[in-house]
Design a protein around this motif. Structure first.
Motif: not given
Length: 425
Positions: A34-54
């Protein structure tokens, strides 16, 4: 509020220990091909929205114990999400709830979003509360109400949410209905469903062609005999009727105990109707606790299904919307959101490490133990260093919570805003 110098100073303190953990994991994964940088790049691309009410301290009908320094308006909510994104580099959007987050000046809000490197993820309608001076009540339902004037009020509210979203360049409307009944015989169930379907179709026809409607479901609360949209099957059937850009939204807390959520995810992806997630954790049902805090293995199994579907070219599901929807009654809201995003990214990273070829072979040959052990072994892998490295490479903090605390950010917010309580909760 937070300079990049502070983030870098904290990173320098943690760098030696972080590199030790990362080096071990790199060698371990390298042995597995497993190429670790490939995994890291996918993690960097993953974005999670934050709800205003939280962004404010949660609570129940029994009480609420805020910490102070909470955002008093939409502008301050954007600043808080900007702070979260600055720390973890994985929260580049904010989800709004109307009418709590109506922009007074859309152009000024867009400029503030740009300054904080953010976008608007989705707009969420609110027909579970009566608003001030509202001509009709939602006491007995909104989109499913027996009276057309009440349904029209709820329809127009959702259409107005879309208009606010268009002002801020959002392209997603999220609909959660509190509609249901508390006593047998109170509601004609087939008619309530049909009225809801017709109402959703009216809203959908008013949306731009490139917008998505996310339809959420919940088995109980606020009604305890029946809910109009109680499960994924009902939501799916409504999506089929409403239109091709209508998708099911899965809230991890909106299930009865022991529900096989990962199977629901697999089914919806197979049908091409999985629109996104509201991440949280649940002990009994809709506790809205910190993501991954209660059933981390099930959370991993859910992500295993997600990654499997995302990597399968035969699956024709649209890109997914990822968002947190949690209540942190006894935690600092920003710390809890940072903790939640970290849990999501860590679990996603683990799912990326699953040997798909070996798992498929074990499944095809009915090797039950091997299939189970493949998943268990990956789940037991400590992937936190991958998430930390992804954040570091993107310019964020190796340990966002430690940096938030070390920078005394909450006390700074209290000094700036006083003992304020967030709007819209």
């Amino acid at each position: 509020m937070l300079s990049n110098d502070i983030i870098q100073q904290h990173n320098e303190k943690l760098q030696a220990d972080h590199q030790f953990r990362l080096a071990y994991l790199t060698e371990l994964l390298d042995r597995k091909g497993i190429d670790i940088q490939t995994i890291i790049d996918k993690i960097k691309a993953f974005q999670v929205a934050i709800p205003s009410w939280a962004l404010g301290t949660g609570g129940t009908r029994f009480g609420r114990f805020p910490n102070g320094g909470e955002p008093r308006n939409l502008e301050e909510k954007i600043e808080d999400v900007g702070l979260i994104h600055q720390l973890n580099r994985s929260s580049n959007s904010i989800s709004l709830h109307i009418p709590w987050d109506i922009p007074s000046d859309a152009n000024a809000i867009k400029q503030l979003l740009k300054a904080n490197d953010l976008t608007i993820d989705s707009v969420n309608s609110n027909t579970f509360q009566d608003q001030k001076d509202q001509p009709y009540s939602y006491k007995f339902g909104s989109l499913s109400h027996t009276k057309s004037e009440v349904r029209d009020l709820a329809i127009q509210h959702n259409i107005q949410c879309v208009e606010y979203g268009k002002m801020l360049d959002s392209k997603v409307l999220t609909v959660w209905l509190a509609d249901g009944s508390n006593f047998p015989g109170q509601s004609h169930m087939r008619s309530a469903y049909q009225r809801t379907s017709d109402s959703l179709s009216s809203i959908y026809k008013s949306m731009p062609d490139d917008w998505t409607m996310l339809i959420e479901y919940k088995p109980y609360e606020p009604h305890f005999y029946s809910m109009v949209i109680p499960d994924w099957g009902t939501s799916y059937s409504l999506c089929q009727t409403v239109g091709k850009n209508a998708q099911v939204l899965v809230d991890l807390g909106h299930h009865l105990p022991n529900t096989n959520i990962e199977q629901i995810v697999g089914r919806l992806m197979h049908f091409g109707r999985l629109g996104g997630f509201h991440f949280n954790g649940s002990m009994y049902g809709d506790d809205d606790l910190t993501t991954g805090s209660i059933k981390p293995y099930q959370f991993f199994l859910i992500f295993n299904e997600l990654v499997d579907g995302m990597q399968d070219p035969s699956v024709k599901n649209p890109p997914l919307a990822w968002m947190i929807d949690a209540s942190h009654n006894t935690k600092d809201p920003i710390e809890d959101l940072l903790q939640s995003v970290n849990a999501i990214l860590t679990t996603y990273a683990k799912a990326l490490l699953v040997d798909r070829v070996a798992l498929a072979d074990a499944q095809e040959n009915n090797d039950v133990l091997r299939a189970e052990e493949l998943l268990r072994d990956t789940f037991m892998t400590d992937a936190r260093a991958l998430v930390a490295e992804a954040s570091r490479q993107a310019g964020g903090a190796i340990d966002p919570i430690a940096t938030f605390r070390g920078g005394k950010i909450r006390s700074g917010l209290v000094d700036k805003r006083g003992f304020s309580v967030a709007t819209g909760l």
